[in-house]
Design a protein around this motif. Structure first.
Motif, PDB file in Angstrom:
ATOM      1  N   PRO A  88      -3.165  10.477  -4.134  1.00 58.64           N
ATOM      2  CA  PRO A  88      -3.436   9.642  -5.319  1.00 58.64           C
ATOM      3  C   PRO A  88      -2.200   8.853  -5.774  1.00 58.64           C
ATOM      4  N   GLU A  89      -1.015   9.349  -5.468  1.00 61.23           N
ATOM      5  CA  GLU A  89       0.211   8.648  -5.841  1.00 61.23           C
ATOM      6  C   GLU A  89       0.395   7.346  -5.062  1.00 61.23           C
ATOM      7  N   ASP A  90      -0.358   7.160  -4.009  1.00 59.81           N
ATOM      8  CA  ASP A  90      -0.305   5.914  -3.242  1.00 59.81           C
ATOM      9  C   ASP A  90      -1.198   4.831  -3.831  1.00 59.81           C
ATOM     10  N   THR A  91      -1.947   5.159  -4.865  1.00 66.61           N
ATOM     11  CA  THR A  91      -2.817   4.183  -5.512  1.00 66.61           C
ATOM     12  C   THR A  91      -1.986   3.072  -6.141  1.00 66.61           C
ATOM     13  N   ALA A  92      -2.289   1.841  -5.749  1.00 61.71           N
ATOM     14  CA  ALA A  92      -1.524   0.687  -6.219  1.00 61.71           C
ATOM     15  C   ALA A  92      -2.135  -0.590  -5.655  1.00 61.71           C
ATOM     16  N   VAL A  93      -1.652  -1.711  -6.153  1.00 60.42           N
ATOM     17  CA  VAL A  93      -1.907  -2.991  -5.495  1.00 60.42           C
ATOM     18  C   VAL A  93      -0.809  -3.181  -4.458  1.00 60.42           C
TER      19      VAL A  93
END
Length: 124
Positions: A88-93
Protein backbone atom coordinates in the motif's frame (compact mmCIF):
# COMPACT_ATOMS: atom_id res chain seq x y z
CA UNK A 1 9.06 19.13 -28.17
CA UNK A 2 9.44 16.07 -25.98
CA UNK A 3 6.22 14.29 -25.11
CA UNK A 4 5.89 11.58 -22.50
CA UNK A 5 2.70 9.56 -22.09
CA UNK A 6 2.34 7.08 -19.25
CA UNK A 7 -0.01 4.13 -19.15
CA UNK A 8 -0.55 0.94 -17.23
CA UNK A 9 -1.64 2.23 -13.85
CA UNK A 10 -4.53 0.73 -11.94
CA UNK A 11 -5.67 -1.06 -8.82
CA UNK A 12 -3.73 -4.07 -7.58
CA UNK A 13 -3.69 -6.09 -4.39
CA UNK A 14 -0.73 -6.04 -2.04
CA UNK A 15 1.90 -8.50 -3.17
CA UNK A 16 0.89 -8.13 -6.79
CA UNK A 17 2.66 -6.71 -9.81
CA UNK A 18 2.04 -3.97 -12.33
CA UNK A 19 3.96 -2.73 -15.36
CA UNK A 20 3.93 0.92 -16.31
CA UNK A 21 4.79 2.15 -19.77
CA UNK A 22 5.98 5.53 -20.99
CA UNK A 23 5.81 6.43 -24.66
CA UNK A 24 8.44 9.01 -25.53
CA UNK A 25 8.36 11.13 -28.67
CA UNK A 26 9.58 14.37 -30.18
CA UNK A 27 13.29 13.88 -29.93
CA UNK A 28 16.14 11.46 -30.44
CA UNK A 29 16.79 10.22 -26.94
CA UNK A 30 20.31 8.86 -27.32
CA UNK A 31 21.72 11.55 -25.00
CA UNK A 32 18.87 11.42 -22.51
CA UNK A 33 18.30 10.05 -19.04
CA UNK A 34 14.81 8.74 -18.40
CA UNK A 35 13.29 8.52 -14.95
CA UNK A 36 10.26 7.45 -12.98
CA UNK A 37 9.00 9.43 -10.01
CA UNK A 38 5.95 9.05 -7.82
CA UNK A 39 3.87 11.33 -5.65
CA UNK A 40 1.49 10.25 -2.94
CA UNK A 41 -1.15 12.64 -1.54
CA UNK A 42 0.42 15.19 0.77
CA UNK A 43 3.96 14.05 0.01
CA UNK A 44 6.82 15.32 -2.11
CA UNK A 45 7.51 13.83 -5.51
CA UNK A 46 9.87 10.91 -4.89
CA UNK A 47 12.55 9.51 -7.16
CA UNK A 48 11.88 5.88 -8.11
CA UNK A 49 14.33 4.89 -10.83
CA UNK A 50 16.30 6.15 -13.80
CA UNK A 51 17.90 4.68 -16.89
CA UNK A 52 20.42 6.09 -19.33
CA UNK A 53 18.93 5.73 -22.75
CA UNK A 54 22.07 4.83 -24.63
CA UNK A 55 23.82 2.45 -22.21
CA UNK A 56 20.87 1.13 -20.23
CA UNK A 57 22.60 1.91 -16.95
CA UNK A 58 20.03 1.93 -14.13
CA UNK A 59 19.67 3.27 -10.61
CA UNK A 60 16.91 2.89 -8.04
CA UNK A 61 15.55 4.65 -5.02
CA UNK A 62 16.04 2.80 -1.75
CA UNK A 63 12.32 2.22 -1.23
CA UNK A 64 11.95 0.22 -4.46
CA UNK A 65 15.36 -1.41 -4.83
CA UNK A 66 15.02 -5.12 -5.44
CA UNK A 67 11.30 -4.87 -6.27
CA UNK A 68 11.09 -2.55 -9.29
CA UNK A 69 12.85 -2.82 -12.63
CA UNK A 70 13.26 0.00 -15.14
CA UNK A 71 13.95 -0.77 -18.78
CA UNK A 72 13.72 0.83 -22.20
CA UNK A 73 13.04 -0.29 -25.73
CA UNK A 74 15.03 1.86 -28.12
CA UNK A 75 13.21 0.67 -31.22
CA UNK A 76 9.80 1.56 -29.78
CA UNK A 77 10.89 4.66 -27.84
CA UNK A 78 9.36 3.18 -24.72
CA UNK A 79 10.39 3.18 -21.08
CA UNK A 80 8.94 0.65 -18.65
CA UNK A 81 8.67 0.22 -14.92
CA UNK A 82 7.99 -3.32 -13.75
CA UNK A 83 6.73 -3.19 -10.17
CA UNK A 84 6.69 -6.35 -8.06
CA UNK A 85 5.81 -7.14 -4.46
CA UNK A 86 3.68 -4.04 -4.26
CA UNK A 87 2.57 -2.68 -0.90
CA UNK A 88 0.00 0.00 0.00
CA UNK A 89 2.96 2.36 0.52
CA UNK A 90 3.56 2.22 -3.23
CA UNK A 91 0.21 3.90 -3.86
CA UNK A 92 0.87 7.13 -5.75
CA UNK A 93 0.69 8.89 -9.08
CA UNK A 94 3.64 7.70 -11.12
CA UNK A 95 5.34 10.08 -13.53
CA UNK A 96 7.71 9.48 -16.40
CA UNK A 97 10.43 12.11 -16.76
CA UNK A 98 13.26 12.91 -19.14
CA UNK A 99 16.26 15.15 -19.32
CA UNK A 100 19.03 15.73 -21.79
CA UNK A 101 22.33 14.49 -20.44
CA UNK A 102 23.85 11.61 -18.57
CA UNK A 103 24.39 11.79 -14.85
CA UNK A 104 23.23 10.90 -11.37
CA UNK A 105 19.91 12.64 -11.71
CA UNK A 106 17.54 11.89 -8.84
CA UNK A 107 15.96 15.25 -8.09
CA UNK A 108 12.68 16.30 -9.60
CA UNK A 109 14.10 19.67 -10.63
CA UNK A 110 16.83 17.98 -12.63
CA UNK A 111 14.35 16.68 -15.18
CA UNK A 112 13.10 18.88 -17.98
CA UNK A 113 10.14 16.96 -19.30
CA UNK A 114 7.25 15.20 -17.57
CA UNK A 115 4.29 13.06 -18.45
CA UNK A 116 0.82 13.59 -17.05
CA UNK A 117 1.09 10.72 -14.58
CA UNK A 118 -0.74 7.46 -14.03
CA UNK A 119 -2.41 6.39 -10.80
CA UNK A 120 -1.29 3.25 -9.02
CA UNK A 121 -3.36 2.08 -6.08
CA UNK A 122 -2.34 -0.91 -3.97
CA UNK A 123 -5.01 -2.34 -1.69
CA UNK A 124 -4.19 -4.18 1.51
Amino acid sequence: QVQLVESGGGLVQAGGSLKLSCAASGRTFSSYTMGWFRQAPGKDREFVARITWSSGLTYYGDSVKGRFLISRDKAKNMVYLQMNSLTPEDTAVYYCAARDGWGSYAGRYEYQYWGQGTQVTVSS
